[in-house]
Design a protein around this motif. Structure first.
Motif, mmCIF file in Angstrom:
data_model
loop_
_atom_site.group_PDB
_atom_site.id
_atom_site.type_symbol
_atom_site.label_atom_id
_atom_site.label_comp_id
_atom_site.label_asym_id
_atom_site.label_seq_id
_atom_site.Cartn_x
_atom_site.Cartn_y
_atom_site.Cartn_z
ATOM 1 N N GLY A 30 0.850 -1.184 0.000
ATOM 2 C CA GLY A 30 0.000 0.000 0.000
ATOM 3 C C GLY A 30 0.880 1.227 0.000
ATOM 4 N N THR A 31 0.741 2.050 1.008
ATOM 5 C CA THR A 31 1.583 3.237 1.135
ATOM 6 C C THR A 31 3.001 2.791 1.445
ATOM 7 N N SER A 32 3.931 3.143 0.567
ATOM 8 C CA SER A 32 5.314 2.766 0.822
ATOM 9 C C SER A 32 6.264 3.942 0.672
ATOM 10 N N ASP A 33 5.763 5.090 0.220
ATOM 11 C CA ASP A 33 6.595 6.276 0.089
ATOM 12 C C ASP A 33 7.082 6.691 1.474
ATOM 13 N N ALA A 34 8.377 6.863 1.602
ATOM 14 C CA ALA A 34 8.981 7.125 2.909
ATOM 15 C C ALA A 34 8.419 8.377 3.577
ATOM 16 N N GLN A 35 8.209 9.451 2.813
ATOM 17 C CA GLN A 35 7.690 10.681 3.403
ATOM 18 C C GLN A 35 6.262 10.494 3.907
ATOM 19 N N LYS A 36 5.436 9.772 3.161
ATOM 20 C CA LYS A 36 4.066 9.518 3.600
ATOM 21 C C LYS A 36 4.051 8.631 4.844
ATOM 22 N N LEU A 37 4.964 7.673 4.910
ATOM 23 C CA LEU A 37 5.012 6.797 6.078
ATOM 24 C C LEU A 37 5.404 7.567 7.336
ATOM 25 N N GLY A 38 6.256 8.556 7.203
ATOM 26 C CA GLY A 38 6.615 9.392 8.344
ATOM 27 C C GLY A 38 5.410 10.156 8.871
ATOM 28 N N ALA A 39 4.645 10.751 7.966
ATOM 29 C CA ALA A 39 3.437 11.477 8.365
ATOM 30 C C ALA A 39 2.396 10.511 8.929
ATOM 31 N N LEU A 40 2.273 9.353 8.313
ATOM 32 C CA LEU A 40 1.330 8.340 8.789
ATOM 33 C C LEU A 40 1.684 7.893 10.205
ATOM 34 N N MET A 41 2.974 7.706 10.450
ATOM 35 C CA MET A 41 3.426 7.278 11.776
ATOM 36 C C MET A 41 3.090 8.313 12.834
ATOM 37 N N SER A 42 3.372 9.571 12.545
ATOM 38 C CA SER A 42 3.155 10.620 13.556
ATOM 39 C C SER A 42 1.677 10.861 13.837
ATOM 40 N N THR A 43 0.809 10.629 12.861
ATOM 41 C CA THR A 43 -0.618 10.837 13.090
ATOM 42 C C THR A 43 -1.324 9.585 13.608
ATOM 43 N N THR A 44 -0.810 8.407 13.286
ATOM 44 C CA THR A 44 -1.421 7.163 13.752
ATOM 45 C C THR A 44 -1.064 6.888 15.211
#
Length: 139
Positions: A30-44
């Motif tokens: 699914g989401t694998s872009d490193a920048q998106k994963l960083g944002a996903l981590m901080s909001t999840t």
């Protein structure tokens, strides 16, 4: 063993705290872009994000090894087989783990047979974060 905790999770992402480390896992399809994963981590996991200093994503899916450190917008070629991308965004290191799986019909037909089957162990210090890797190649 008292040192082992089994975490049952049905969602696509799993995040856990290990000392000063926040580690998250995702298959990678699914989401694998490193920048998106960083944002996903901080909001999840905002509470875990605030309590940790070192943050890591572990994904797979592509059957080859790749390390992405999200800090500076820069691409540095390390060798003909390994590329390390560094972005100034998010403060997260993403590991794309290799696969131990063999070549099945699907992977042969798609041409996904050029990667070496391997296992990557990423070593994290409880307080200081990532300090090394061990890589074992399938026989």
């Amino acid at each position: 063993d008292d040192r082992v905790t089994v975490v049952e999770w049905t969602g696509p992402y799993v995040g856990l705290r290990y000392g000063s480390n926040l580690v998250a896992f995702h298959h990678g399809d699914g989401t694998s872009d490193a920048q998106k994963l960083g944002a996903l981590m901080s909001t999840t996991w905002p509470k875990l994000w605030g309590e940790t200093v070192h943050r890591y994503w572990f994904t797979g899916h592509l059957h080859h090894t790749k390390v992405e450190t999200i800090r500076r917008r820069h691409t540095q070629k390390l060798s003909t087989k390994t590329i390390r991308r560094i972005h100034e965004d998010g403060g997260v290191t993403k590991f794309l783990l290799p696969s131990l799986s063999g070549d099945d019909r699907y992977h042969v037909l798609k041409g996904y047979t050029m990667s070496q089957a391997a296992l990557l162990a990423v070593m994290l210090d409880h307080d200081r974060g990532w300090f090394g890797n061990l890589r074992a190649v399938a026989a």
